[in-house]
Design a protein around this motif. Structure first.
Motif, mmCIF file in Angstrom:
data_model
loop_
_atom_site.group_PDB
_atom_site.id
_atom_site.type_symbol
_atom_site.label_atom_id
_atom_site.label_comp_id
_atom_site.label_asym_id
_atom_site.label_seq_id
_atom_site.Cartn_x
_atom_site.Cartn_y
_atom_site.Cartn_z
ATOM 1 N N GLY A 1 0.450 -0.858 -0.093
ATOM 2 C CA GLY A 1 0.123 -0.090 0.096
ATOM 3 C C GLY A 1 0.963 1.437 0.245
ATOM 4 N N LEU A 2 1.602 1.148 0.997
ATOM 5 C CA LEU A 2 2.527 2.385 1.277
ATOM 6 C C LEU A 2 3.335 2.392 -0.764
ATOM 7 C CD1 LEU A 2 3.958 2.101 4.332
ATOM 8 C CD2 LEU A 2 2.690 3.964 3.596
ATOM 9 N N THR A 3 3.978 1.417 -1.433
ATOM 10 C CA THR A 3 4.644 1.598 -2.262
ATOM 11 C C THR A 3 3.706 2.376 -3.762
ATOM 12 O OG1 THR A 3 5.854 -0.273 -1.339
ATOM 13 C CG2 THR A 3 5.642 0.256 -4.097
ATOM 14 N N GLY A 4 2.375 1.866 -3.486
ATOM 15 C CA GLY A 4 0.860 2.116 -3.906
ATOM 16 C C GLY A 4 1.142 3.945 -4.308
ATOM 17 N N ILE A 5 0.857 3.972 -2.645
ATOM 18 C CA ILE A 5 0.450 5.750 -2.704
ATOM 19 C C ILE A 5 2.057 6.208 -2.680
ATOM 20 C CG2 ILE A 5 0.483 7.716 -0.665
ATOM 21 C CD1 ILE A 5 -0.515 5.102 0.939
ATOM 22 N N VAL A 6 3.546 6.226 -2.674
ATOM 23 C CA VAL A 6 4.498 6.549 -2.916
ATOM 24 C C VAL A 6 4.208 6.903 -4.468
ATOM 25 C CG1 VAL A 6 6.835 6.547 -3.076
ATOM 26 C CG2 VAL A 6 6.069 6.052 -1.148
#
Length: 455
Positions: A242-247
């Motif tokens: 999820g954090l990768t997608g947000i970044v």
């Protein structure tokens, strides 16, 4: 009595505090009192007060033998019950029998003393023992019939009958005692064997308890390691992705800052990913089960996963289900869902694919998941993850998840030819599914198109 003393040479030597040893010591200590009682009976039953006591005990000869018998009895009080050679035992019995025989000849009341000869006959070897019993039986017959016979007459016949009776009775008593002692010996041996078996059982139980404690520690440590790996996989599959997608969306928004519509779209996607990731994190804390599987079947959850991934990555994804879907168990379905999630994540990071195809196949005893892309591919031996990912939790995490259910993971890829991830897990005794109105396998193709994407 014969068996008791027949085993005397063995039992007494091996166990000096046995019943037989104690009875032998008691017999030696009672010799002198028995002699005194026999003398008193001889005097009291004598010819009368006008005669000296020596006449009642057989005159001067009887008196001399009584003195010798008293000294002999006093000496036998220290005669050992064990460790005596057979020749010495035979000599002791012979002297004792001779003194008893002479005393009975002097006065029949000394048969009371002659009975003690049976104890010393008992200590002889089997062959000599019976001869000793016969000799004491003859001496006692003389006491019982008023003296030894001196001619062939009725007294002689009575004497022989009484001797035979004495011998028969003592042998019967010997046989009975033999049987009782044998049974006691067997019982003692059985008690010892049971005690030894009990000691071994206790030792074995103690050893088993130690092994059990060791296994419990190992199982606990293995459970901790497995739980850590599972938590690592959950964090990787939820928070990290999820954090990768947000970044990625924020980077895209930065690049599209001059295009307000595109900039807003990327920010909205990033905000949506953040909210979804927050919800997933809370749910993971509660149950660590994919949220998509809470209210949906595995095919539906994978379809929703593919649509969401396609929307974020701008790569079209197609989901196809073949066979008759059946419940496979929450943990197994969660594992396959995470495999699909990880495979799509790796495709988005590394494959540079233009399309993706996911196939979920229900066989009679196996559930298959295939994730194929048309990306750059890689050499499986050189890459640890799908699409050539050389590091991270991905491929190892997928294999660990499947291994918990005896499943396998295979990769088919080559540079320039895309990649196919094959996951297979056995289906175990799942609940029966509702009957389908059609006897043919079900094919439910789901086609997803990214927002604003072109094929």
């Amino acid at each position: 009595m014969e068996a008791a003393v027949g085993q005397h040479g063995v039992n007494a030597d091996a166990a000096p505090d046995s019943w037989q040893s104690r009875s032998d010591r008691m017999a030696r200590l009672l010799l002198l009192p028995i002699l005194a009682v026999a003398t008193l009976l001889a005097v009291l039953a004598g010819p009368g007060s006008a005669h000296p006591w020596s006449a009642a005990v057989g005159g001067r000869t009887g008196t001399t033998v009584i003195v010798l018998a008293a000294a002999w009895s006093l000496g036998l009080s220290r005669y050992p019950v064990t460790g005596v050679r057979t020749a010495v035992r035979t000599l002791v019995f012979g002297v004792h029998a001779a003194l008893a025989g002479v005393l009975v000849w002097a006065n029949p009341w000394y048969g009371v003393f002659a009975i003690s000869g049976y104890f010393f006959a008992d200590e002889l070897p089997p062959g000599r023992r019976r001869a000793g019993f016969a000799l004491i039986a003859v001496v006692l017959a003389g006491s019982q019939t008023g003296g030894y016979p001196d001619a062939w007459n009725t007294h002689t016949l009575v004497f022989l009958l009484m001797a035979g009776f004495n011998l028969t009775m003592v042998l019967l008593m010997v046989g009975l005692t033999n049987r009782v002692m044998t049974q006691n010996t067997e019982r003692g041996r059985m008690v010892e064997q049971l005690g030894e078996a009990n000691r071994r059982l206790q030792a074995s139980m103690a050893e088993n308890a130690g092994l059990h404690a060791q296994l419990m520690v190992q199982a606990k440590e293995a459970g901790i390691v497995e739980e850590r790996q599972r938590l690592a996989g959950e964090i990787h599959d939820t928070l990290a992705q999820g954090l990768t997608g947000i970044v990625a969306q924020l980077e895209a928004a930065r690049q599209a800052r001059h295009d307000e519509a595109e900039w807003s779209r990327h920010l909205d996607l990033a905000a949506g990913l953040a909210r979804s990731n927050l919800t997933e994190a809370r749910r993971s804390v509660r149950a660590l089960r994919p949220e998509q599987l809470e209210q949906a079947t595995l095919p539906e959850a994978i379809g929703a996963l593919a649509r969401g991934w396609s929307e974020h990555s701008a790569v079209p994804a197609e989901v196809e289900t073949t066979g008759l879907p059946v419940p496979a168990g929450p943990d197994l379905e969660a594992a396959l869902f995470r495999v699909a999630q990880e495979a799509l994540s790796n495709i988005g990071k590394h494959a540079r694919a233009s399309k993706v195809h996911l196939t979920l196949t229900y066989l009679d005893d196996t559930l298959l998941l295939d994730v194929a892309d048309d990306g750059v591919g890689f050499t499986p031996a050189a890459g640890a993850g799908t699409g050539g990912n050389g590091g991270g939790f991905g491929l190892a995490g997928m294999r660990r998840r499947l291994a918990r259910f005896s499943g396998t993971l295979n990769l088919e890829s080559a540079p320039g030819d895309g990649t196919i991830v094959n996951a297979a897990v056995p289906l175990r005794a799942a609940p029966a599914a509702s009957p389908s109105p059609s006897p043919f396998p079900v094919r439910t193709p789901v086609r997803t198109e990214p927002t604003g994407a072109t094929r």
